[in-house]
Design a protein around this motif. Sequence first.
Motif, PDB file in Angstrom:
ATOM      1  N   HIS A 310      51.738  50.643  -4.538  1.00 33.24           N
ATOM      2  CA  HIS A 310      50.829  49.706  -3.869  1.00 33.24           C
ATOM      3  C   HIS A 310      50.532  50.196  -2.466  1.00 33.24           C
ATOM      4  CE1 HIS A 310      54.063  48.164  -1.317  1.00 33.24           C
ATOM      5  NE2 HIS A 310      54.811  47.965  -2.401  1.00 33.24           N
ATOM      6  N   ASN A 311      49.565  49.568  -1.834  1.00 33.83           N
ATOM      7  CA  ASN A 311      49.227  49.852  -0.450  1.00 33.83           C
ATOM      8  C   ASN A 311      49.971  48.881   0.458  1.00 33.83           C
ATOM      9  OD1 ASN A 311      47.554  51.600  -1.754  1.00 33.83           O
ATOM     10  ND2 ASN A 311      45.636  50.727  -1.016  1.00 33.83           N
ATOM     11  N   ARG A 312      50.221  49.315   1.668  1.00 31.37           N
ATOM     12  CA  ARG A 312      51.068  48.505   2.557  1.00 31.37           C
ATOM     13  C   ARG A 312      50.394  47.202   2.971  1.00 31.37           C
ATOM     14  NH1 ARG A 312      51.834  51.140   8.078  1.00 31.37           N
ATOM     15  NH2 ARG A 312      49.892  49.977   8.394  1.00 31.37           N
ATOM     16  N   ASP A 313      49.095  47.251   3.266  1.00 30.17           N
ATOM     17  CA  ASP A 313      48.386  46.100   3.837  1.00 30.17           C
ATOM     18  C   ASP A 313      47.366  45.542   2.839  1.00 30.17           C
ATOM     19  OD1 ASP A 313      49.735  46.962   6.192  1.00 30.17           O
ATOM     20  OD2 ASP A 313      48.028  48.199   6.759  1.00 30.17           O
ATOM     21  N   GLU A 314      47.767  45.375   1.593  1.00 32.60           N
ATOM     22  CA  GLU A 314      46.846  45.049   0.507  1.00 32.60           C
ATOM     23  C   GLU A 314      45.853  43.932   0.851  1.00 32.60           C
ATOM     24  OE1 GLU A 314      46.434  46.442  -2.422  1.00 32.60           O
ATOM     25  OE2 GLU A 314      48.292  47.448  -3.010  1.00 32.60           O
ATOM     26  N   TYR A 315      46.350  42.804   1.300  1.00 31.42           N
ATOM     27  CA  TYR A 315      45.502  41.612   1.428  1.00 31.42           C
ATOM     28  C   TYR A 315      44.533  41.689   2.590  1.00 31.42           C
ATOM     29  CZ  TYR A 315      44.570  36.813  -0.156  1.00 31.42           C
ATOM     30  OH  TYR A 315      43.995  35.684  -0.695  1.00 31.42           O
ATOM     31  N   ASN A 316      44.635  42.729   3.383  1.00 33.11           N
ATOM     32  CA  ASN A 316      43.661  42.906   4.467  1.00 33.11           C
ATOM     33  C   ASN A 316      42.237  42.940   3.949  1.00 33.11           C
ATOM     34  OD1 ASN A 316      45.211  42.864   6.752  1.00 33.11           O
ATOM     35  ND2 ASN A 316      45.154  45.060   7.140  1.00 33.11           N
ATOM     36  N   ILE A 317      42.039  43.409   2.718  1.00 37.69           N
ATOM     37  CA  ILE A 317      40.677  43.482   2.198  1.00 37.69           C
ATOM     38  C   ILE A 317      40.094  42.085   2.009  1.00 37.69           C
ATOM     39  CG2 ILE A 317      41.299  43.543  -0.257  1.00 37.69           C
ATOM     40  CD1 ILE A 317      39.029  45.627  -0.574  1.00 37.69           C
ATOM     41  N   VAL A 318      40.920  41.128   1.604  1.00 30.03           N
ATOM     42  CA  VAL A 318      40.461  39.751   1.446  1.00 30.03           C
ATOM     43  C   VAL A 318      40.210  39.122   2.813  1.00 30.03           C
ATOM     44  CG1 VAL A 318      41.055  37.479   0.520  1.00 30.03           C
ATOM     45  CG2 VAL A 318      41.694  39.552  -0.733  1.00 30.03           C
ATOM     46  N   ILE A 319      41.127  39.362   3.729  1.00 30.06           N
ATOM     47  CA  ILE A 319      40.974  38.803   5.072  1.00 30.06           C
ATOM     48  C   ILE A 319      39.734  39.358   5.746  1.00 30.06           C
ATOM     49  CG2 ILE A 319      42.039  38.729   7.367  1.00 30.06           C
ATOM     50  CD1 ILE A 319      44.769  38.709   5.907  1.00 30.06           C
ATOM     51  N   ALA A 320      39.480  40.653   5.589  1.00 28.20           N
ATOM     52  CA  ALA A 320      38.277  41.254   6.172  1.00 28.20           C
ATOM     53  C   ALA A 320      37.020  40.628   5.584  1.00 28.20           C
ATOM     54  CB  ALA A 320      38.275  42.761   5.947  1.00 28.20           C
ATOM     55  N   GLY A 321      37.021  40.391   4.274  1.00 29.23           N
ATOM     56  CA  GLY A 321      35.858  39.794   3.634  1.00 29.23           C
ATOM     57  C   GLY A 321      35.617  38.354   4.057  1.00 29.23           C
ATOM     58  N   ALA A 322      36.667  37.684   4.533  1.00 25.90           N
ATOM     59  CA  ALA A 322      36.543  36.292   4.973  1.00 25.90           C
ATOM     60  C   ALA A 322      36.202  36.170   6.453  1.00 25.90           C
ATOM     61  CB  ALA A 322      37.832  35.534   4.678  1.00 25.90           C
ATOM     62  N   GLY A 323      36.088  37.310   7.154  1.00 26.78           N
ATOM     63  CA  GLY A 323      35.737  37.268   8.571  1.00 26.78           C
ATOM     64  C   GLY A 323      36.745  37.895   9.498  1.00 26.78           C
ATOM     65  N   GLY A 324      37.812  38.459   8.951  1.00 25.64           N
ATOM     66  CA  GLY A 324      38.800  39.135   9.779  1.00 25.64           C
ATOM     67  C   GLY A 324      39.974  38.249  10.137  1.00 25.64           C
ATOM     68  N   PRO A 325      40.971  38.812  10.843  1.00 24.92           N
ATOM     69  CA  PRO A 325      42.186  38.053  11.166  1.00 24.92           C
ATOM     70  C   PRO A 325      41.913  36.753  11.913  1.00 24.92           C
ATOM     71  CG  PRO A 325      42.506  40.386  11.621  1.00 24.92           C
ATOM     72  CD  PRO A 325      41.064  40.213  11.297  1.00 24.92           C
ATOM     73  N   GLN A 326      40.830  36.733  12.709  1.00 22.96           N
ATOM     74  CA  GLN A 326      40.528  35.514  13.458  1.00 22.96           C
ATOM     75  C   GLN A 326      40.148  34.351  12.552  1.00 22.96           C
ATOM     76  OE1 GLN A 326      38.903  38.378  13.590  1.00 22.96           O
ATOM     77  NE2 GLN A 326      36.684  38.060  13.396  1.00 22.96           N
ATOM     78  N   SER A 327      39.812  34.647  11.283  1.00 26.44           N
ATOM     79  CA  SER A 327      39.458  33.581  10.343  1.00 26.44           C
ATOM     80  C   SER A 327      40.690  32.905   9.752  1.00 26.44           C
ATOM     81  CB  SER A 327      38.600  34.154   9.208  1.00 26.44           C
ATOM     82  OG  SER A 327      39.361  35.034   8.388  1.00 26.44           O
ATOM     83  N   VAL A 328      41.875  33.493   9.935  1.00 26.96           N
ATOM     84  CA  VAL A 328      43.104  32.938   9.369  1.00 26.96           C
ATOM     85  C   VAL A 328      43.673  31.899  10.328  1.00 26.96           C
ATOM     86  CG1 VAL A 328      45.423  33.437   8.535  1.00 26.96           C
ATOM     87  CG2 VAL A 328      43.583  35.116   8.187  1.00 26.96           C
ATOM     88  N   THR A 329      43.747  30.670   9.877  1.00 25.58           N
ATOM     89  CA  THR A 329      44.297  29.622  10.727  1.00 25.58           C
ATOM     90  C   THR A 329      45.820  29.593  10.618  1.00 25.58           C
ATOM     91  OG1 THR A 329      44.230  27.935   8.995  1.00 25.58           O
ATOM     92  CG2 THR A 329      42.226  28.255  10.309  1.00 25.58           C
TER      93      THR A 329
END
Length: 501
Positions: A310-329
Amino acid sequence: MTPVVATRSGRVRGAAGNGVSVFRGIPYAQPPVGSLRFAAPVPHDAWDGVRDALEFDSPPPQPDRITSTDEWLTANVWTPSTHPPVASLAQSTEATRLPVMVWIHGGRFTSGSGAEPEYDGSHLAARGAVVVTINYRVGVEGFMLIDGAPPNRGLLDQIAGLRWVNENIASFGGDPANVTVFGESAGAASVALLMCAPPAVGLLHRGIAESVPAVMFGVDLAGDIAGMVARRVGRGPTLADLAAVPAPDLVLAATEVEASAPGHEDRWGYGRAVRGAIFGPVVDGTVVPASPWQAMAAGAARGVDLLVGHNRDEYNIVIAGAGGPQSVTEAASERALRTLPPRPSAAKEYRAAHPGADHAELYQLVCSDFVYRMPTLHLAQAHTASGGRTYLYEFCWDATPIGAAHTVEIPAVFGTLGSPYGAQLYGTPPPAKAVALSDDMGRAWQSFAQNGDPGWPQYDATGQLTRVFGAESTVARYPEQVSQAIWAGYEFEPFPLQVSD
């Protein structure tokens, strides 16, 4: 010289260049339309003369893709010109055959095609392999649970593609007795399922699974989703009701249902929401007798070597598609930490292990573990425990806009850093270390396909030796020890329906 090859259905004409011959859009099954709509695939009719195999055929129906022909079920083949294909099956000899690598694309079992530029098989073929990519039915056509139609039709397509490889690949210079199936995400889950599928026995000899997701759907949940999609077109989820509905209408209906999924979390569950997909394989007792984790633990794939990671930062692709880390509350992060892991102390353990991580980073970690990292590790553990030969890796190259996220390793494996997606991730031109990384991974994948040895020690429960791919690749004990401990013993069961009517 223009390469022409005889398959069992007829002759095909490809193209040659840059040391590789390529044949595109070869049908391996009849178009699944008309009376074959939602049916199991059947072998393609024979044709007379020579069929041009110069262009990729249409992808199967899916969102944002134009399907211009009915020839969805096609294969593409790359073979090195230094090891040319032969004009007929009779001219092929075992002594000259190359290992075969069959790619199963990802796309949440909803989208994708074997024709993506990052899947170009030229570089892997030039290393000494015959590379095949296939299309298979996705979404409603391939995986929606329809009463009166066989489930897991997309997996049946993949098995039909492997059967075509078994019967025809010798004409392209490949060895049907040395077939490695490799794939990423939904393709990696497919690899795991194919390794355990009774109808696929003997059609594959090794598997490479990149980022295996938690992907199985319970029959009750799959049926609930199917009913909702069918109601969007005013029908029931039955073969009789849906067979005449145009494929684009069903694609639109499924897209609308997926967009409305957050409103159905009470029925479909938080875990499925984090996973994101509304379609996936179901346990049908025939093609999928059990989840791949259960099947491997029981020894179903003991004789098939496995390279998995697996890749180390897998879910970053979903977070990026949702607007980036700033979109995570912070609330979203707290919910994931509290809900997803199997033990109450997990949130505290994640924070202790990553003291500098903010709430977005913790959210990425726990979601990566739930969706990709721990399902992948548990597959390696299950295969190893049953006596299978297993090799584990973690991909840590993070000098991309989304870090070492899901899908980032694909251009490195295929040697397609210059493809549009590769350039987006690695830059133009890619740095020398990225080129070296790609060379390292391509060599390892081809070597594993050739003889079952990617170049590092086997994984075992004691040493847990893992190839860590990065700017400076190394072999080390599996890096994610804290996550491993948190998720130890967790069963990745099919997603269930949360409530019943």
